[in-house]
Design a protein around this motif. Structure first.
Motif, short mmCIF file in Angstrom:
data_model
loop_
_atom_site.label_atom_id
_atom_site.label_comp_id
_atom_site.label_asym_id
_atom_site.label_seq_id
_atom_site.Cartn_x
_atom_site.Cartn_y
_atom_site.Cartn_z
N SER A 1 37.45 3.74 -34.80
CA SER A 1 38.14 2.50 -34.48
C SER A 1 39.65 2.68 -34.60
O SER A 1 40.41 2.05 -33.89
N SER A 2 40.10 3.51 -35.50
CA SER A 2 41.54 3.74 -35.60
C SER A 2 42.04 4.54 -34.42
O SER A 2 43.19 4.42 -34.03
N ASN A 3 41.19 5.34 -33.82
CA ASN A 3 41.58 6.08 -32.63
C ASN A 3 41.84 5.13 -31.47
O ASN A 3 42.68 5.41 -30.62
N ASP A 4 41.14 4.01 -31.41
CA ASP A 4 41.36 3.04 -30.35
C ASP A 4 42.76 2.43 -30.46
O ASP A 4 43.37 2.08 -29.46
N LEU A 5 43.23 2.29 -31.65
CA LEU A 5 44.56 1.72 -31.84
C LEU A 5 45.65 2.72 -31.45
O LEU A 5 46.74 2.32 -31.07
N ILE A 6 45.36 3.96 -31.60
CA ILE A 6 46.35 5.00 -31.32
C ILE A 6 46.33 5.41 -29.86
O ILE A 6 47.30 5.92 -29.34
#
Length: 180
Positions: free
Chosen positions: A9-14
């Motif tokens: 999910s943090s990859n989606d923000l990046i």
């Protein structure tokens, strides 16, 4: 497993999404243009106008203070002149009295007393006139300074009250001691 989900999910923000970036830049540009045209300009004009008004008010106050100092210096010069004139009158009265004493002691004493009394009356009258003139000029200066600072014309009751307060605040005791 929880760490794996958090990492995904943090990859989606990046992630860089070109469409979202373009719309974000367009929204930022429109917002910046609107703020610049309708907000920043008027706000800066208001700030500049207020800065100018404050500067003018400070300059007017400085000018009023300089005028007050000049008037005070003039009044002191008038008072010093009145004192020197009174000293000259006293010296003249004493000389006349000495001449009269040589001719006739009794007549000289009467003449000397009369001239000293006249001299005292002249000194008292000149001192009273100088004090009245100072009070009048202080009252005029107080009215002018009040009108400049407040920015409006006061009615006669307010003027009388302000003049009375200003004159009561002044120390005329040194002048009064000079009279006695």
């Amino acid at each position: 497993m929880f760490t794996v989900l958090a990492a995904e999910s943090s990859n989606d923000l990046i992630k860089v999404v070109p469409g979202l970036m373009i719309w974000t830049l367009i929204a930022f540009g429109i917002t910046f243009f609107v703020l610049r045209k309708y907000a920043f300009g008027p706000i800066q004009k208001t700030i500049d106008a207020r800065r100018d008004r404050i500067r003018e008010a400070v300059e007017e106050a400085d000018n009023a203070r300089d005028e007050a100092r000049e008037l005070l210096a003039q009044n002191r010069a008038i008072l010093a002149e009145a004192r020197s004139e009174s000293a000259a009158i006293l010296a003249e009265a004493r000389k006349v009295a000495d001449d009269q004493i040589q001719r006739a002691k009794d007549e000289a004493e009467v003449e000397r007393q009369r001239r000293l009394e006249e001299t005292r009356k002249q000194i008292d009258a000149e001192t009273a006139r100088a004090i009245d003139q100072i009070r009048g000029e202080v009252a005029d200066l107080t009215l002018e300074a009040t009108q400049r600072v407040v920015g409006k014309v006061l009615d006669s009751d307010d003027q009388r009250r302000l003049i009375g307060e200003a004159i009561e605040g002044l120390d005329f005791s040194a002048l009064e001691r000079g009279r006695s």
